[in-house]
Design a protein around this motif. Structure first.
Motif, PDB file in Angstrom:
ATOM      1  N   ALA A 637       0.856  -1.192   0.000  1.00 43.32           N
ATOM      2  CA  ALA A 637       0.000   0.000   0.000  1.00 43.32           C
ATOM      3  C   ALA A 637       0.883   1.229   0.000  1.00 43.32           C
ATOM      4  CB  ALA A 637      -0.923   0.015   1.212  1.00 43.32           C
ATOM      5  N   TRP A 638       0.461   2.225  -0.763  1.00 41.26           N
ATOM      6  CA  TRP A 638       1.185   3.509  -0.847  1.00 41.26           C
ATOM      7  C   TRP A 638       0.156   4.629  -0.818  1.00 41.26           C
ATOM      8  CZ3 TRP A 638       6.202   5.457  -1.303  1.00 41.26           C
ATOM      9  CH2 TRP A 638       6.300   6.787  -1.699  1.00 41.26           C
ATOM     10  N   GLY A 639       0.438   5.634  -0.021  1.00 38.67           N
ATOM     11  CA  GLY A 639      -0.424   6.801   0.024  1.00 38.67           C
ATOM     12  C   GLY A 639       0.389   8.075   0.088  1.00 38.67           C
ATOM     13  N   SER A 640      -0.164   9.141  -0.465  1.00 41.12           N
ATOM     14  CA  SER A 640       0.515  10.437  -0.398  1.00 41.12           C
ATOM     15  C   SER A 640      -0.511  11.536  -0.190  1.00 41.12           C
ATOM     16  CB  SER A 640       1.329  10.706  -1.672  1.00 41.12           C
ATOM     17  OG  SER A 640       0.485  10.806  -2.799  1.00 41.12           O
ATOM     18  N   TYR A 641      -0.063  12.603   0.446  1.00 40.97           N
ATOM     19  CA  TYR A 641      -0.923  13.757   0.710  1.00 40.97           C
ATOM     20  C   TYR A 641      -0.190  15.015   0.278  1.00 40.97           C
ATOM     21  CZ  TYR A 641      -4.085  17.005   3.023  1.00 40.97           C
ATOM     22  OH  TYR A 641      -4.990  18.022   3.273  1.00 40.97           O
ATOM     23  N   SER A 642      -0.858  15.816  -0.561  1.00 38.67           N
ATOM     24  CA  SER A 642      -0.288  17.079  -1.040  1.00 38.67           C
ATOM     25  C   SER A 642      -1.022  18.239  -0.374  1.00 38.67           C
ATOM     26  CB  SER A 642      -0.422  17.183  -2.564  1.00 38.67           C
ATOM     27  OG  SER A 642       0.275  16.146  -3.216  1.00 38.67           O
ATOM     28  N   PHE A 643      -0.276  19.066   0.313  1.00 34.33           N
ATOM     29  CA  PHE A 643      -0.857  20.235   0.972  1.00 34.33           C
ATOM     30  C   PHE A 643      -1.118  21.315  -0.077  1.00 34.33           C
ATOM     31  CE2 PHE A 643       1.461  17.965   4.206  1.00 34.33           C
ATOM     32  CZ  PHE A 643       0.640  18.037   5.322  1.00 34.33           C
ATOM     33  N   THR A 644      -2.347  21.805  -0.123  1.00 35.99           N
ATOM     34  CA  THR A 644      -2.725  22.782  -1.147  1.00 35.99           C
ATOM     35  C   THR A 644      -3.256  24.094  -0.589  1.00 35.99           C
ATOM     36  OG1 THR A 644      -4.942  21.827  -1.284  1.00 35.99           O
ATOM     37  CG2 THR A 644      -3.268  20.960  -2.810  1.00 35.99           C
ATOM     38  N   GLN A 645      -3.589  24.150   0.701  1.00 34.81           N
ATOM     39  CA  GLN A 645      -4.252  25.330   1.233  1.00 34.81           C
ATOM     40  C   GLN A 645      -3.511  25.981   2.395  1.00 34.81           C
ATOM     41  OE1 GLN A 645      -6.838  26.606  -0.285  1.00 34.81           O
ATOM     42  NE2 GLN A 645      -7.036  24.898  -1.725  1.00 34.81           N
ATOM     43  N   THR A 646      -2.870  25.199   3.244  1.00 36.96           N
ATOM     44  CA  THR A 646      -2.288  25.721   4.478  1.00 36.96           C
ATOM     45  C   THR A 646      -0.916  26.331   4.222  1.00 36.96           C
ATOM     46  OG1 THR A 646      -1.174  23.672   5.063  1.00 36.96           O
ATOM     47  CG2 THR A 646      -3.497  23.862   5.681  1.00 36.96           C
ATOM     48  N   ALA A 647      -0.255  26.684   5.329  1.00 35.66           N
ATOM     49  CA  ALA A 647       1.104  27.219   5.235  1.00 35.66           C
ATOM     50  C   ALA A 647       2.072  26.189   4.676  1.00 35.66           C
ATOM     51  CB  ALA A 647       1.568  27.677   6.620  1.00 35.66           C
ATOM     52  N   LEU A 648       1.659  24.925   4.669  1.00 40.37           N
ATOM     53  CA  LEU A 648       2.497  23.862   4.127  1.00 40.37           C
ATOM     54  C   LEU A 648       2.255  23.647   2.632  1.00 40.37           C
ATOM     55  CD1 LEU A 648       2.217  21.217   6.993  1.00 40.37           C
ATOM     56  CD2 LEU A 648       4.098  22.802   6.535  1.00 40.37           C
ATOM     57  N   LYS A 649       1.561  24.565   1.990  1.00 40.01           N
ATOM     58  CA  LYS A 649       1.286  24.438   0.567  1.00 40.01           C
ATOM     59  C   LYS A 649       2.588  24.211  -0.205  1.00 40.01           C
ATOM     60  CE  LYS A 649      -0.908  26.767  -3.351  1.00 40.01           C
ATOM     61  NZ  LYS A 649      -1.565  28.007  -3.838  1.00 40.01           N
ATOM     62  N   GLY A 650       2.559  23.211  -1.096  1.00 39.68           N
ATOM     63  CA  GLY A 650       3.758  22.856  -1.853  1.00 39.68           C
ATOM     64  C   GLY A 650       4.418  21.593  -1.357  1.00 39.68           C
ATOM     65  N   PHE A 651       4.068  21.169  -0.132  1.00 39.61           N
ATOM     66  CA  PHE A 651       4.622  19.938   0.430  1.00 39.61           C
ATOM     67  C   PHE A 651       3.773  18.741   0.004  1.00 39.61           C
ATOM     68  CE2 PHE A 651       7.019  22.441   3.593  1.00 39.61           C
ATOM     69  CZ  PHE A 651       8.209  21.741   3.587  1.00 39.61           C
ATOM     70  N   THR A 652       4.440  17.630  -0.289  1.00 36.00           N
ATOM     71  CA  THR A 652       3.784  16.341  -0.497  1.00 36.00           C
ATOM     72  C   THR A 652       4.509  15.308   0.350  1.00 36.00           C
ATOM     73  OG1 THR A 652       3.134  16.869  -2.768  1.00 36.00           O
ATOM     74  CG2 THR A 652       3.171  14.548  -2.155  1.00 36.00           C
ATOM     75  N   LEU A 653       3.756  14.570   1.133  1.00 38.17           N
ATOM     76  CA  LEU A 653       4.310  13.515   1.967  1.00 38.17           C
ATOM     77  C   LEU A 653       3.723  12.185   1.532  1.00 38.17           C
ATOM     78  CD1 LEU A 653       4.094  15.220   5.492  1.00 38.17           C
ATOM     79  CD2 LEU A 653       6.062  15.119   3.945  1.00 38.17           C
ATOM     80  N   GLY A 654       4.567  11.166   1.439  1.00 34.73           N
ATOM     81  CA  GLY A 654       4.110   9.850   1.029  1.00 34.73           C
ATOM     82  C   GLY A 654       4.740   8.763   1.868  1.00 34.73           C
TER      83      GLY A 654
END
Length: 737
Positions: A637-654
């Motif tokens: 299983a693989w999952g990732s989350y891309s921040f699009t709204q908060t101060a962390l916008k631009g970060f993707t964690l997987g």
């Protein structure tokens, strides 16, 4: 007419160009067949008698979507077809997934797919050998044509994934379209293609084990008034391996051009050159010291080099040139021809582990190999898209030809004096082998001529989809033993077929059933004096269900399969030659999901249950036993989350997890290899979110095998085990402009 822009990893757009403005058409047209050489320029075509209106359908390059979900593939049918309407299980790994998961090899790219064993040789996997649905080895195809040397005894050659746009795994037999393949499935790799949209990308990697890599990717139009597109990919890399005193070094470049002489024709020239002055480690390990510890000593060190730095060579050089020609004859018919000439030269020398002498002392012998392979593959396809009453037909008739010339030499010294004995608990290196003491024991030339004709019809009526395919192959294999001046010629003929029926409910659920067969002439090398191997054949029955909910970027595939393969060939590490072991059966369950759950969340999950047993063998102790190296259960299983709204916008964690169950250690099931679980992490940041001046720049960190777990990847017998790969840490800096 309709001209497709076929990079399926990107968003589909339609552009209407009036007044037959050729310059505008050219600037918006990406290279035909960017997805696959089989992706037809005639799919989704719209008849239009107005020569002043051209509709270009396709996916514009340069704007990749941030998900791994693909909805179409040409790998299973040689015609671009929605996966939800394809009566066969196909896994698609696009460029986005390859980069997000930091895949360093084609085998790595398949880590999160169902029904495949990618890591059975650990860090000793020099040729991207993978096992599919319980069968060795999945043959590799590049742009729809056979890549390297493929046979049931192994695959030769490796291409760097940086040069690829996508990797597809076709589950189950596909001989009906591709000729000689394993019944477990095949790997189709798609080269990066020329594009009209400008690409300017450079990438740098650094990581543990002294990794250093510089890569580039450039593409675009040659000029506003020149109907030529180009693509240029390349890289230079170096890295120490997990095994002591071994390295991988690589130089690769892949120029490509697409010429568009008129609205009906495209010609794409594809070339590549890859040189590995150091191609990496390849050897075996004993069961004692790896699977089971030695009393008072424990386990063999994880980075143990069973060869010797004083006698070590692994060099590989590969080159190819070919083209894809497409021509729309009219609104119904089109023609496509794929052709490639390829050549490879591999040279290696090392001390090969042979047998156990004491719990910690092993016998070795020096060995030198030289393999030269060249070949030509060509595939001619005439395609027709038409309707008869309420039934739509997509017909492909084709003739393909393959010629392979393989010259292999093998030198050995059986070391009767014991000068190369090695105690791994108290190692001593620096024992050079005198190459004059090696005897030439194999000097063979093998030539294969294969001619095949095939016909396929995909019929659609309301929600029903029926695929019918048939193929006939003529093959001639010539084996020359240049040591004793003998020649064997083997001629084989075979019919293979496939029938698949699928019903696509309006809800997005598509149940299907299929039957298919395979045929594989055998170029494996048996012991001197043995008869030529019989062709390997297989048949499969598969039932499954696919689900693609309306309005959701999700694809779920669930399948049950039952495969029988005859005249199976495997490598015997004791005699160091191949042998045919009889009949193998494999049945199981596979489930795989790719989903863009929300604009921020990506998910991939896969599960496999595989029951593979020897059904017939000359050695009774093997009959009814599980085939080694094949886990009964595997999941990922693989999952990732891309921040699009908060101060962390631009970060993707997987993050990902891979579980491989227990496997049999030999064909007699006399011992088993323990299961293992590996964890992977990814973090990426778009630097353009921090400063406008950094737009187009990004940094990414990938960690595979996060806990640096020590594990045995698999064993084929007590003298053929493989340690898995240790922790990999890779930092990537990329800039697009």
């Amino acid at each position: 007419m309709v001209l497709p822009i076929q990079n399926e990893t990107l968003k589909t757009e339609k552009i209407i160009i009036r007044n037959n403005n050729y310059n505008k058409l050219f600037l918006t047209l990406t290279s035909a067949l960017l997805l696959s050489p089989q992706a037809s320029a005639n799919n989704n075509r719209t008849a239009n008698n107005n020569e002043d209106t051209v509709i270009v359908t396709g996916e514009m390059n340069g704007h990749p979507e941030k998900n791994f979900v693909e909805s179409d593939s040409a790998a299973g049918t040689k015609s671009l077809t929605p996966l939800i309407k394809t009566p066969q299980s196909i896994s698609v790994i696009n460029r986005t997934q390859i980069e997000a998961q930091g895949a360093m090899t084609v085998a790595d790219a398949l880590n999160y797919s169902s029904g495949v064993v990618t890591n059975y040789r650990g860090s000793s996997n020099r040729n991207d050998e993978v096992i599919t649905r319980g069968f060795r080895y999945a043959p590799k195809f590049l742009d729809g044509l056979s890549y390297g040397s493929n046979s049931s005894a192994g695959t030769v050659g490796q291409i760097d994934p940086w040069l690829l746009e996508r990797v597809e795994l076709v589950h189950g037999p596909a001989s009906v379209l591709y000729g000689q393949v394993s019944p477990g499935g095949l790997i189709n790799m798609t080269s990066k293609r020329p594009t009209a949209q400008t690409i300017r990308k450079v990438q740098m990697k650094a990581g543990n084990h002294s990794l250093g890599e510089l890569a580039f990717d450039f593409g675009g139009a040659m000029g506003d008034h020149i109907p030529v597109l180009y693509r240029l990919n390349g890289l230079v890399s170096t890295q120490k391996q997990f095994v002591k005193d071994y390295k991988k070094e690589r130089i690769a470049i892949a120029p490509a051009l697409t010429w568009i002489p008129n609205n009906n024709t495209t010609f794409t020239l594809l070339t590549s050159y890859q040189y590995d002055p150091k191609a990496g480690y390849r050897n075996f390990y004993p069961k004692i010291g790896t699977v089971t510890p030695v009393t008072d000593v424990g386990y063999m060190p994880y980075n143990m080099n069973l060869s010797d730095p004083a006698f070590n060579q692994a060099r590989r050089e590969q080159s190819s040139i070919g083209y894809i020609l497409e021509h729309d004859i009219n609104d119904v018919f089109s023609f496509q021809q794929n052709l490639r000439y390829s050549r490879s030269d591999e040279r290696s020398k090392y001390l090969v582990y042979a047998t156990d002498l004491t719990p910690t002392t092993i016998g070795r012998f020096p060995q030198r190999e030289h393999n030269e392979i060249q070949g030509i593959s060509v595939d001619n396809q005439l395609k027709a898209f038409f309707s008869m009453g309420n039934i739509e037909h997509s017909v492909i008739s084709g003739i393909d030809y393959k010629w392979v010339d393989n010259h292999s030499k093998l030198w050995r010294n059986r070391d009767k004096e014991g000068k190369y004995h090695f105690d791994w608990s108290n190692p001593t290196w620096g024992i050079p082998a005198n190459e004059k003491d090696l005897s030439l024991i194999q000097n063979d030339k093998k030539k294969l001529h294969q001619l095949g004709g095939y016909l396929q019809d995909q019929l659609s009526w309301e929600n029903w989809n029926l695929a019918l395919s048939g193929r006939y192959d003529w093959t001639e294999t010539t084996q020359q033993n240049l040591i004793n001046s003998t020649t064997k010629i083997q001629k084989d003929r075979a019919f293979t077929g496939r029938a698949g029926l699928l019903y696509a409910f309006d809800s997005g659920i598509s149940p299907y059933i299929s039957y298919s067969t395979s045929f594989e002439p055998n170029l494996a090398q048996g012991a001197p004096g043995t008869a030529a191997f019989k062709p390997t054949t297989g048949e499969q029955t598969e039932i499954g269900i696919k689900f693609q909910p309306k309005g959701h970027d999700t694809l779920l595939t669930f399948s049950l399969f039952d495969i029988t393969q005859k005249n199976v060939t495997t490598s015997n590490p004791v005699i160091r030659f191949s042998e045919q072991i009889g009949k193998i059966g494999s049945k199981g369950v596979e489930a795989e999901i790719h989903s863009q759950i929300t604009p921020e969340i990506n998910l991939i999950a896969a599960y496999s249950y595989t029951d593979t047993k020897t059904k017939r063998d000359g050695r009774a102790a093997r009959v009814g036993k599980k085939v080694p190296s094949i886990p009964e259960h595997a999941a990922s299983a693989w999952g990732s989350y891309s921040f699009t709204q908060t101060a962390l916008k631009g970060f993707t964690l997987g993050a990902g997890v891979r579980y491989v169950g227990s496997t049999s250690g030999d064909y007699k099931e006399s011992f088993h290899v323990n299961p293992y679980t590996l964890y992977d992490l990814m973090a990426k940041y778009d630097l353009g979110e921090a400063a406008f001046q950094l737009k187009g720049a990004s940094i990414q960190l990938n960690v595979n095998n996060l806990t640096n777990k020590r594990y045995v990847a698999s064993c084929s017998n007590v003298e053929a085990c493989f340690y898995g790969s240790g922790r990999s840490i890779v930092a990537t800096v990329e800039y697009n402009w």
